[in-house]
Each structure stands twice: as C-alpha cells, then as structure tokens.
Design a protein around this motif. Sequence first.
Motif, PDB file in Angstrom:
ATOM      1  N   MET A   1     -52.856 -49.965  14.690  1.00 42.17           N
ATOM      2  CA  MET A   1     -53.044 -49.048  15.812  1.00 42.17           C
ATOM      3  C   MET A   1     -51.784 -49.029  16.668  1.00 42.17           C
ATOM      4  N   GLY A   2     -51.310 -50.207  17.099  1.00 44.46           N
ATOM      5  CA  GLY A   2     -50.172 -50.277  18.014  1.00 44.46           C
ATOM      6  C   GLY A   2     -48.899 -49.699  17.439  1.00 44.46           C
TER       7      GLY A   2
ATOM      8  N   GLU B   1     -53.703 -50.197  24.867  1.00 46.31           N
ATOM      9  CA  GLU B   1     -55.124 -50.321  25.181  1.00 46.31           C
ATOM     10  C   GLU B   1     -55.522 -49.443  26.364  1.00 46.31           C
ATOM     11  N   GLU B   2     -54.567 -49.146  27.240  1.00 47.28           N
ATOM     12  CA  GLU B   2     -54.863 -48.277  28.386  1.00 47.28           C
ATOM     13  C   GLU B   2     -55.222 -46.869  27.929  1.00 47.28           C
TER      14      GLU B   2
ATOM     15  N   ALA C   1     -54.977 -56.381  22.575  1.00 52.03           N
ATOM     16  CA  ALA C   1     -54.354 -57.029  23.735  1.00 52.03           C
ATOM     17  C   ALA C   1     -55.112 -56.727  25.027  1.00 52.03           C
ATOM     18  N   ALA C   2     -56.403 -56.460  24.915  1.00 51.91           N
ATOM     19  CA  ALA C   2     -57.187 -56.076  26.103  1.00 51.91           C
ATOM     20  C   ALA C   2     -57.782 -57.294  26.801  1.00 51.91           C
TER      21      ALA C   2
ATOM     22  N   GLU D   1     -63.674 -52.407  31.773  1.00 53.46           N
ATOM     23  CA  GLU D   1     -63.622 -50.960  31.577  1.00 53.46           C
ATOM     24  C   GLU D   1     -62.911 -50.601  30.278  1.00 53.46           C
ATOM     25  N   ILE D   2     -61.764 -51.234  30.011  1.00 54.00           N
ATOM     26  CA  ILE D   2     -60.979 -50.902  28.819  1.00 54.00           C
ATOM     27  C   ILE D   2     -61.709 -51.313  27.546  1.00 54.00           C
ATOM     28  N   ASN D   3     -62.320 -52.491  27.534  1.00 51.26           N
ATOM     29  CA  ASN D   3     -63.007 -52.957  26.329  1.00 51.26           C
ATOM     30  C   ASN D   3     -64.277 -52.155  26.046  1.00 51.26           C
ATOM     31  N   GLU D   4     -65.045 -51.874  27.079  1.00 47.70           N
ATOM     32  CA  GLU D   4     -66.263 -51.082  26.867  1.00 47.70           C
ATOM     33  C   GLU D   4     -65.938 -49.690  26.350  1.00 47.70           C
ATOM     34  N   LYS D   5     -64.911 -49.078  26.900  1.00 49.18           N
ATOM     35  CA  LYS D   5     -64.533 -47.739  26.456  1.00 49.18           C
ATOM     36  C   LYS D   5     -64.033 -47.762  25.015  1.00 49.18           C
ATOM     37  N   ALA D   6     -63.318 -48.820  24.647  1.00 48.82           N
ATOM     38  CA  ALA D   6     -62.817 -48.936  23.275  1.00 48.82           C
ATOM     39  C   ALA D   6     -63.968 -48.954  22.274  1.00 48.82           C
TER      40      ALA D   6
END
Length: 613
Positions: free
Chosen positions: A18-19, A32-33, A63-64, A80-85
């Motif tokens: 991904m990165g 991750e943002e 890296a979240a 927020e970032i992990n849940e959205k992912a």
Amino acid sequence: MDLKEHLKNGIIVGDGAMGTYLYQKGVQGCFEELNLSDPEQIKHIHELYINAGADIIQTNTYAANSSKLARYQLGDCVKEINEKAVDIAREAAAGKAFVAATIGGVATMHQEKMPLEERLESLKEQTDVLLAADVDGFLLETFYDFEELKEILHYLRSKTEKPIIAQATLGDIGVLHTGMHLQEALEQLEEIGADVAGVNCRMGPYHMLQSLEEVSLLEKAGISVYPNASLPNVRDGRFSYQSNPTYFGDMTKALVEEGAVLIGGCCGTTPDHIREIRAAIERDNLTPVKQKQVRTKARHPFVEAEPQLPKLTDLNEGEKSVIVELDPPKALSGVPSFMEGARALTDSGVNAVTLADNSLASARIDNLALGTKIKDAGARPLLHVACRDRNIIGLQSHLLGMHELGIRDILAITGDPAKVGDFPGATSVYDMSSMDLIRLIKQLNQGQSFSGKDLGAKTSFTVGAAFNANARRLDREVQRLEKKVEAGADYFMSQPVYSSERIEEIAEAVKHLPVPVYIGIMPLVSSRNAEFLHHEVPGIKLTDEVREQMRSLSGDREASEKEGIRLATELIDTAMKHFSTIYLITPFLRYNITETLTRHIRAQEKRTAGSRG
C-alpha cells in the motif's frame, strides 16, 4: 468458511504493498491519514488487489499507532484512522475477500530505541481499536524487534480467538538481525498462538526462498511469506523497485514447495505481482505441502578468536591504569611529532594511548592509520569510534578492519555534530547512537554481524563509553551510565574535571557501578585555553578559582604551563584516592605535559606501595 479454516485448507493469496504503491504515484506524507482525507483512493487500491486475485486484504493501518502518527501531528487520531481503515477495507472486500487488521512494528533496525514498554503502549492502543472492529483476523508485520512482536502477539492472542498472522523481518538470509535463526523465531510465534508465522519485507523472493529452505514445517501453524518486489534502487532521491511481476509468478511454486501457505507482497509489489501469484497457483494446481526436505546451509568452519589482550582494567592491588589521549594531527607534517609523543608516553608508563575520531568535527589524520602505526611501534592504541561519520555499513566494516589489524580497545561515542567543525556543509550520519554502537560491538564479539549473519569468528573488543562528569544532574547522568552497562560497556571515560570536590562527588555517585570509571583530567596551558574550554566546549566546566588562577598568568606561556601542571597534579592526587583508573588528555599535542603527569602517577604509585610494604 471462515479465514481460520481457509488458512488450513489451501494456498492463500495476500495483497501487495500500500505505502510504496502510493509513493510511486507521487503521494507524500502520512499514508494512513488518507483513510480520512481520500478514502476512495484507498478503497480503489484494495479493489485492484482483490480483482488481481487476493483472498485477503490488509487494512491501511500499518503505521496507524500513536508513535508513528505523532510524526505528522496525528497522535490523537488513532481511533478515527483505524476505524475508518476497517470500514474502507470491508466496503472494498464486499464479501469477495477477507479483511485482516494490520499492525506494524514500531522499532527500527537502528538508532537508540524507544523503551519497549512505550512501544507496546502505543501498539496496544491501536490493537484495542482494531479488536472492536469488524475484521476477519489480524496481520502483524515488519517487526525488527522480535521481542516487540512476541509481546504484542501475546497481548492480541489473550484478547481474541480470531486468526493471527505474525511476520518477523529478517536481518540476513535465514536469521533475524539478532542472529536468531528463522526456524526458532517461527516456532516461538507458533507457541505463543500465531495461526500463521512468517516473514515479510527487506528481501525479495530469491533471498526469502533461501531462508525458507532452511526451515522445517511447523506442527500447528502455517508459514507465510510477503517478499519485497526486489532490492530497492535510488534515483534522484526516490526509491524504486524492479517491475518484475512475471518473476514473482515464477517463484510462487518454489515458495509453496518450501512450506508457504500464504503468499503476498511487501514493498514495491503491485496488483500485477498478485495477479501472477494467483495465476501460478491455479496453473500449477498448487496445494500445501505435507512434508519437505530441509536444506542445511554449508557453513565455513568457525575460527576461534585470537587470545584477547589483558584488559586495561585488570589490575593488581594498588596498581593504576593510565590512558592518555593524544589527538591525531591535522597536517601530515605533524605525524613525526605525534609518533614521538606516543613513544614518550609509552615509555613514561601509560597503559594505552587513546586517539580521538575527528574530535569537534575537525578533520584529522585517520586514527586507525595512526593507531596501527603506534601499535607497530610498541604502544597500545585505544581508538575512539564516532557514529557521526559512518553509516551502519561503514561502522561494521571499520570495526572488523580494526580487529584484523590487532586493535582491540574502543571508545564508542556519538560524535560532535558536523556543523561545529571546519567543513561547512558536511553532513552528520548518526545511523546509530553510542548505545547502539556498544551493542553492535558486543554482537561482533558473539560472532554476529549487525544483520545477524554469522561472521565465522568472534571479535575480542573491549568497549568504553563516554561519561559527562560535569552534568548538572549527576544522578541522571549516572542513570545513563547504568543503561550503557546494560548495553555492554566495559568501562567509562569521563570528560575532564577541574575540581577536587567534583571528583569526590563523582566517586560517590559511581561507586556502585560494576565497571571502572577513568576520571578525565586535562591540564590547562593558558587563560585563553581555560576560557575556551569553559565557554565553548560541551560537557566541560571550570571553577571560577581555576579560571582566575590561569587569568593571573595570562601572557606568560611558561608560567601558565607550570600552573596547569600544578593544578592537574592536585586533581590527580585527589583522583588516586578514589579511582584506580586515570584518563589524561594531552592539550595541543604537548605530550611533554601528560608525560610529566604520568610519571607523577607512577611515582606516587611506588611511594604508596613502599609505605604499605
């Protein structure tokens, strides 16, 4: 069929990078943002991998964790970032692929590490968010610190029955960078509770295949492999990888034959790589192997280390160990005088002559070259090795070269930053801290390179560490010394001290340490010299009384030198009451001064022995 059953019954195809995929498209910053600012782009990449044949996709959460998100001022956005992912991945999967919540390691392969407790706190925070989310399993990847991987695996297994894929990262073919064999690492992950144990990152399919050839099948867990596309290339400051999807497909059968049941891709891989893996599995009708032949790697005979020199600190009762610093000259014309100084100091009774490594970031003649010359002339060299000028490759190469030249004594230092020196624009490397360098030297003493590779022989270094004896908070500095002892320091060498009272304070503060402290004493030669040291050199402070005494003789070179020797002698006499180890620093290559002081120490030593007799 749930993911756990699926992992037991066939070859599973993972997704790819991904990165690096985003990076090659020109995306900068925190990948991750993008879960928040550009979810459609992340979803599209997931869909590309699913359409290419991935059975399982990873959430964009490598890296979240708060430690890594803090670099982008996003440390408070973990939830927020992990849940959205997870939401993005679940929507992209749409029942066509499993979703694994990805957790990446915090520690890097170098630089002084954040304490394990802090790293685990950050990882557990992220893990707790993902445990509450709608995922089919968990994937732990790119852990350079195996203890970190084991601890978070323990934590995760205690919280869930969902399948866990745990992947270590190799330092060299078949070994972690601590030297642990891959077989042992996989067995430990299996024992803790990993459903699949494997490797990812750093290496391409070729080297990962070589690593798996040395590994037997596990009793309960499957084996996974997520290679990089290739070794990375750098052009115009940007990393790139070979475009080799067909090669990935060609390597798939061999990886399966060595036990892999889950194959995906790491850095540099794309949907095309995953498509070729899927095609190879279907074309060759690949299924998990039930048995395999483990190939034993041919190893060179291990060479026994040469007998180690007696340690500088192996002293008889009443003996003093004296080391004297003699800076390498800046000009070639200074070499004859330097060699004369080394001979004179050795004749006066010093145990070793120590050579700085471009102190104050000023270029001098290489201390290894001069150390070899004085060794051949009968002196014992103790070389400073600074982290400033060499990357990890250069440091290990330099150390192995020192060993082959018969130099065994080292002072590991971070090194003054390049900007303080006489080469404007020079850069500081600092791949390692002094603490890391101590650990590396001790690893070489075990016969292992930084990457964990077998060196075929053990080095036999003793390693010293620096001690800021003038620190405002001496207790905190001593705590740092304790950490250096844990890292492997055999002794300490202090910054110069200019107060008898301070010497006594230091003696009390360090008396519990299990290793010796060489108390530093550098004679003054002028008032200007005293003022420079006091005001401009980090870690050195003079008392007002000493500065005033030198100031009163300003302009009289001979009287100033005599006064400097007198003051240093007083300090030595105090130090000898508390320390068996003395470190004299020669000012401006005026070795006659430290020669005089060394002879004073030896004379005092004899008088003391005579009075005891």
